[in-house]
Enzyme design. Structure first.
Site, short mmCIF file in Angstrom:
data_model
loop_
_atom_site.label_atom_id
_atom_site.label_comp_id
_atom_site.label_asym_id
_atom_site.label_seq_id
_atom_site.Cartn_x
_atom_site.Cartn_y
_atom_site.Cartn_z
N CYS A 254 -6.22 3.26 -6.11
CA CYS A 254 -4.82 2.90 -5.82
C CYS A 254 -4.83 1.91 -4.64
CB CYS A 254 -3.95 4.11 -5.50
SG CYS A 254 -4.11 5.45 -6.70
N CYS A 375 1.34 8.22 2.28
CA CYS A 375 2.30 7.81 3.32
C CYS A 375 3.54 8.70 3.17
CB CYS A 375 2.62 6.33 3.24
SG CYS A 375 3.20 5.77 1.64
#
Length: 429
Positions: A254, A375
């Site tokens: 990713c 995140c």
């Protein structure tokens, strides 16, 4: 003035694309910005980001000023009003200019018959501004978050939720990552001082500098030559934990837009790095970042849930899984996240993360290191995710990041520090 009045209508359209069509500002804005000059580009960004940041408060004010909301084809005019209120409250644009340009926005949106309405509501707001803002301060709209997200943050952080919400509602600090292949952080800090740019080093992350006042990248010494990259401090923490070494096989899963891929190569320029992402369009950003920094990685299109399709039975010394997540830790950078995410998304994302973790673990060599990062600040995607993984994988050991009872390390967003970020460092035994 044509460009300027169109800016307000552009902003209203962009906000409509986010709120009504579920598109992100990072998709919507580049197309609009390509046709306007730099100064107007910056203002368009400020109007869109600012309006979405303050949305509940602006929405509440309009409800007080109008008997019934504008719906259907007139919805864009509702967003134009929000843009007008945002300018009056949070920009230094003179009020007469705000009124003139916002009213002209109705013409640009082919609704000239509503100019009087827009003008009347903005003037009414000016007259009642102090009283309205006082009432808004006592209303739930002051938190500027959707109720489902506010509830989740309150449940997860009963003692800290107000600080988190406050940090989310501020403009983000600008962090840089100094390319250690060119300069030490101290040497680059001197170059910045000579250029009249004030910055502070991060206490923990050795390549990170925070600008005291954000500036254009073109003003940064050697930006075009790859001396420095704009990257949040917390994102830089991933590579400190991964600790890649020269000669190793490293997977960045990713990887788009490539900030962490390039940081791996700055830390270990002789590592063999494979960068994988499922989004072909975003992979071009990885290639552009590698090119600017004169670094090389094997960049491939691939799904993290089916690694055999893009790496066969290959195993890696180190894997960074920067998992797809709610992005609840980077709301201050992307205020549209608050309005694009739904409560039900969290369970779906947690399911996808678990699937990726299980799929990629067999591709880590014995004795190898994997860093799982998001995140996000939500436990379902972070500590709970890793606790479940450790229960099902007896050959995984958590190191340097928390304990088996409270796995991982959670950074919370802070005005003078990095974004909200979670890390768990695992070793295969």
């Amino acid at each position: 003035m044509k460009n300027n009045y169109n800016l307000r209508s552009h902003a209203a359209k962009a906000i409509g694309q986010v709120l009504d069509q579920g598109q992100s500002l990072s998709t919507v804005l580049p197309a609009m910005q390509s046709t306007i000059n730099d100064k107007d580009r910056a203002l368009l960004q400020e109007l869109c980001f600012g309006t979405l940041r303050m949305l509940p408060q602006l929405e509440w004010c309009i409800q007080q000023l109008m008997a019934k909301p504008m719906i259907g084809k007139q919805r864009t005019l509702h967003y134009l009003l929000m843009v007008g209120l945002y300018q009056l409250l949070y920009t230094r644009i003179p009020p007469h200019a705000v009124l003139a340009e916002t009213v002209n926005g109705a013409v640009a949106l082919k609704r000239p018959q509503l100019k009087g309405l827009i003008n009347g509501i903005l003037r009414q707001f000016q007259r009642q501004q102090d009283a309205l803002m006082q009432h808004a301060a006592d209303n739930n709209c002051r938190y500027l978050h959707p109720s489902w997200l506010l509830k989740r943050i309150q449940q997860a952080y009963p003692a800290q939720w107000e600080q988190i919400v406050d940090a989310n509602n501020q403009k983000p600090p600008m962090w840089l990552r100094v390319n250690r292949l060119h300069h030490t952080r101290e040497a680059y800090l001197q170059l910045m001082t000579q250029a009249g740019i004030a910055a502070e080093p991060h206490a923990e992350y050795t390549d990170a500098l925070r600008l005291l006042t954000p500036c254009a990248v073109s003003a940064l010494p050697g930006f075009a030559d790859g001396w420095v990259t704009v990257q949040d401090a917390s994102a830089q923490g991933c590579i400190a934990l991964l600790d890649p070494q020269n000669g190793e096989q490293v997977l960045d899963l990713c990887a788009a837009p490539g900030g962490k891929t390039t940081h791996i190569l700055e830390s270990a320029p002789k590592a063999q790095v494979m960068a994988i992402d499922i989004d072909e369009h975003r992979l071009t950003r990885v290639k552009e970042n590698l090119q600017r920094l004169h670094l090389h990685a094997e960049v491939k299109l691939g799904d993290g849930c089916t690694p055999q399709q893009w790496c066969g039975n290959k195993q890696f010394d180190r894997i960074l899984l920067d998992a797809p997540c709610s992005a609840s830790g980077v709301i201050r950078r992307h205020p549209d996240i608050k309005w694009l995410r739904r409560d039900r998304d969290i369970a779906e994302l947690a399911g996808l993360q678990a699937k990726m973790l299980a799929a990629i673990w067999p591709h880590l060599k014995s004795g190898g290191v994997m860093v799982y990062a998001t995140c996000s600040i939500l436990p379902e995607e972070n500590s709970e995710q890793i606790a479940a993984f450790l229960q099902h994988h007896y050959d995984a050991r958590l190191v340097e990041t928390g304990s088996p009872e409270q796995p991982g390390r959670q950074n919370l967003p802070h005005p003078k520090d990095g974004d909200g970020f979670f890390y768990a460092k695992l070793i295969k035994i």
